[in-house]
Enzyme design. Structure first.
Site, PDB file in Angstrom:
ATOM      1  CD1 TRP A  88      -2.622   1.805   0.477  1.00 38.66           C
ATOM      2  CD2 TRP A  88      -1.268   2.512   2.119  1.00 38.66           C
ATOM      3  NE1 TRP A  88      -2.953   3.112   0.766  1.00 38.66           N
ATOM      4  CE2 TRP A  88      -2.138   3.567   1.776  1.00 38.66           C
ATOM      5  CE3 TRP A  88      -0.319   2.714   3.122  1.00 38.66           C
ATOM      6  CZ2 TRP A  88      -2.088   4.821   2.386  1.00 38.66           C
ATOM      7  CZ3 TRP A  88      -0.259   3.960   3.745  1.00 38.66           C
ATOM      8  CH2 TRP A  88      -1.148   5.001   3.375  1.00 38.66           C
ATOM      9  CD  GLU A 130      -4.599  -1.458   2.052  1.00 38.88           C
ATOM     10  OE1 GLU A 130      -3.462  -1.830   2.432  1.00 38.88           O
ATOM     11  OE2 GLU A 130      -5.458  -1.014   2.832  1.00 38.88           O
ATOM     12  CG  ASP A 141      -9.136   4.970   5.672  1.00 35.16           C
ATOM     13  OD1 ASP A 141      -9.604   3.894   6.084  1.00 35.16           O
ATOM     14  OD2 ASP A 141      -7.933   5.125   5.393  1.00 35.16           O
ATOM     15  CG  ASP A 194      -7.877   3.017   9.603  1.00 34.81           C
ATOM     16  OD1 ASP A 194      -7.944   1.949   8.990  1.00 34.81           O
ATOM     17  OD2 ASP A 194      -7.443   4.065   9.083  1.00 34.81           O
ATOM     18  CG  HIS A 221      -6.255  -4.285   5.035  1.00 31.79           C
ATOM     19  ND1 HIS A 221      -5.325  -3.281   4.930  1.00 31.79           N
ATOM     20  CD2 HIS A 221      -5.555  -5.446   5.114  1.00 31.79           C
ATOM     21  CE1 HIS A 221      -4.102  -3.815   4.911  1.00 31.79           C
ATOM     22  NE2 HIS A 221      -4.220  -5.120   5.015  1.00 31.79           N
ATOM     23  CG  ASP A 244      -8.738  -0.674   4.375  1.00 27.48           C
ATOM     24  OD1 ASP A 244      -9.800  -0.272   4.882  1.00 27.48           O
ATOM     25  OD2 ASP A 244      -7.639  -0.606   4.959  1.00 27.48           O
ATOM     26  CG  ASP A 271      -5.567  -1.305   8.179  1.00 26.70           C
ATOM     27  OD1 ASP A 271      -4.958  -0.880   9.181  1.00 26.70           O
ATOM     28  OD2 ASP A 271      -5.436  -0.824   7.038  1.00 26.70           O
ATOM     29  CG  HIS A 303      -8.687   2.056   1.777  1.00 25.04           C
ATOM     30  ND1 HIS A 303      -7.440   1.575   1.484  1.00 25.04           N
ATOM     31  CD2 HIS A 303      -8.599   2.572   3.019  1.00 25.04           C
ATOM     32  CE1 HIS A 303      -6.633   1.785   2.508  1.00 25.04           C
ATOM     33  NE2 HIS A 303      -7.313   2.374   3.462  1.00 25.04           N
ATOM     34  CE  LYS A 349      -6.477   6.033   2.655  1.00 23.44           C
ATOM     35  NZ  LYS A 349      -5.636   6.014   3.823  1.00 23.44           N
TER      36      LYS A 349
HETATM   37  C1  LIG Z   1      -0.783   0.682   8.186  1.00 25.92           C
HETATM   38  C2  LIG Z   1      -1.502   0.037   7.022  1.00 25.92           C
HETATM   39  O1  LIG Z   1      -0.681  -0.514   6.111  1.00 25.92           O
HETATM   40  C3  LIG Z   1      -2.389   1.009   6.367  1.00 25.92           C
HETATM   41  O2  LIG Z   1      -3.452   1.188   7.276  1.00 25.92           O
HETATM   42  C4  LIG Z   1      -2.963   0.631   5.025  1.00 25.92           C
HETATM   43  O3  LIG Z   1      -3.303  -0.723   4.972  1.00 25.92           O
HETATM   44  C5  LIG Z   1      -4.121   1.488   4.871  1.00 25.92           C
HETATM   45  O4  LIG Z   1      -5.218   1.000   4.975  1.00 25.92           O
HETATM   46  C6  LIG Z   1      -3.928   2.928   4.653  1.00 25.92           C
HETATM   47  O5  LIG Z   1      -5.099   3.627   4.741  1.00 25.92           O
HETATM   48 MN   LIG Z   2      -5.579  -1.110   4.909  1.00 26.28          MN
END
Ligand SMILES: C[C@H](O)[C@H](O)[C@@H](O)C(=O)CO
Ligand SMILES: [Mn+2]
Length: 418
Positions: free
Chosen positions: A185, A226, A294, A296, A286, A259, A326, A262, A228
């Site tokens: 990523w 990955e 995003d 998390d 993810h 993810d 993630d 994303h 985004k």
């Molecule tokens: C730290 C990770 O690699 C990161 O979160 C990545 O996977 C991601 O989702 C970035 O937005």
């Molecule tokens: Mn991710």
């Protein structure tokens, strides 16, 4: 095992059996599923290579909860504590910045020896390992570009880092006898509308071709890419968009990583699995929880988590899908964050396994949407919790909220003195 847990399980088992659902068989299946638990929840994505450095790449961790891990040993101890509260045997997902070495090594020079202690520990714990090059939080990514950078020297640095990362992934896979997924990523993108959207993507494509040029044994290492939609500071344009990586992954036979955070806020990854699965040999997930962006957040038992689990179960995608987590929340106990998110992910899979999939499919094919809706809704209050409790007891981890007190004493005894 607690008598009540067992009794409740027997009653639930009989109910599910009326629909031809064999709970014992489902629990055996569940025990084979590995979730890749991301190490970076334990220390707010700092890593050990440049701990004092700023977290960049358009991702952000908020919160001041005490007790973040500051050394590889602390991080491993925290992970051990989390795994003691999570049923099943799983994997740990490492980023390249989580070296365990006294050497001041540069990212393009990393070698298996810098992660030897992780492998030794994973062997002792019966865990698998996954890996990620870290293309952020570094002076060479400070202008927001890495593999798509216009400067060939900077690009080469990141290409070499990703190449080195794949070799480390292969080393993990070979040492542990479990395939390592190495996921690329990158944060590359523009804050404001670009004039040229194509050239950075062309450079990224060329860089990836170099990164993946070395053939590695797929039993040891599988590559993933990955995408985004946007990040902090790359709101207008991200080089590695979904369309870009979908094309790249399909053409080059890498796993495509989805993810959950994303995509556009109302766009869900559950709906994409049945399409992607028809054209790919495998998918990396993810599992995350975007809240308005995003963000998390820690994964909870929400509709989308259950829908992801249903798609995996209903279409028999568990064998080819690599389930990674993630999220990163520094406002709560970090071990608890892992436990909540991982237990929920496994519990959602169990819930999906305990649905009368064949009967629902039959109703749908027959056009009996009344039965489809009614049965789906009734099953939402079937006693999956009793099956889950039994599974936790069977796997030797705390039943229901019993685990909270263990996290609290770990916090008192270990985390508070950090
Ligand atoms: C730290 C990770 O690699 C990161 O979160 C990545 O996977 C991601 O989702 C970035 O937005
Ligand atoms: Mn991710």
């Amino acid at each position: 095992m607690d008598k009540q847990v067992k009794q409740a399980y027997e009653a639930a088992k009989a109910l599910y059996a009326q629909h031809g659902i064999d709970t014992d068989a489902m629990l055996n299946k569940l025990a084979d599923i590995k979730v890749s638990v991301h190490c970076w929840q334990g220390d707010d994505v700092k890593g050990f290579l440049n701990q004092e450095g700023e977290l960049t790449g358009g991702i952000s961790v908020t919160g001041q909860y005490p007790g973040a891990a500051t050394t590889p040993s602390e991080l491993r101890a925290d992970l051990e504590q989390a795994f003691a509260l999570i049923p099943g045997k799983h994997k740990v997902n490492l980023h390249a910045i989580y070296t365990d070495t006294d050497e001041q090594v540069e990212l393009d020079q990393i070698e298996p020896k810098h992660y030897e202690n992780w492998v030794k520990w994973a062997k002792e714990q019966g865990l698998g390992l996954d890996f990620n090059p870290t293309c952020f939080s570094h002076e060479k990514s400070s202008d927001g570009f890495t593999l798509s950078h216009p400067d060939p020297e900077i690009r080469k640095f990141w290409i070499d880092h990703c190449k080195a990362s794949r070799r480390i992934g292969a080393y993990f896979g070979e040492q542990l006898g479990q395939t390592c997924v190495t996921n690329v990523w990158i944060p590359d993108g523009f804050k404001d509308n670009p004039v040229d959207r194509m050239s950075p993507r062309k450079r990224l494509k060329d860089s990836l071709d170099e990164v993946f040029a070395e053939p590695l044994n797929p039993k040891h290492n599988l590559d993933a890419v990955e995408s985004k939609l946007f990040g902090l500071g790359s709101e207008a344009y991200v080089v590695g968009s979904h369309e870009f990586y979908m094309g790249y992954g399909l053409q080059n036979n890498t796993l495509i990583c989805l993810d959950a955070g994303h995509f556009h806020p109302t766009e869900v990854i559950s709906g994409k699995l049945s399409s992607l699965a028809l054209f790919t040999s495998g998918i990396l997930l993810h599992v995350s929880r975007p809240m308005r962006w995003d963000s998390d957040h820690v994964v909870i038992m929400d509709d989308e988590l259950l829908e992801i689990a249903r798609e995996l179960v209903r279409h028999e995608l568990l064998g080819t899908t690599h389930i990674g987590l993630d999220f990163f929340d520094a406002s709560i106990n970090r071990v608890a964050a892992w436990v909540v998110g991982t237990r929920n992910t496994i519990k959602a899979l169990l819930r999906a396994m305990l649905e009368p999939v064949d009967a629902l499919k039959q109703a749908e094919v027959a056009g009996d949407y009344t039965t489809r809706l009614a049965l789906t809704e009734e099953f939402k209050s079937y006693p999956f919790g009793a099956v889950w409790d039994y599974y936790c007891a069977q796997q030797g981890v705390p039943v229901r909220e019993q685990w909270i007190k263990e996290v609290k004493s770990y916090e008192q005894e270990v985390l508070q003195s950090r």
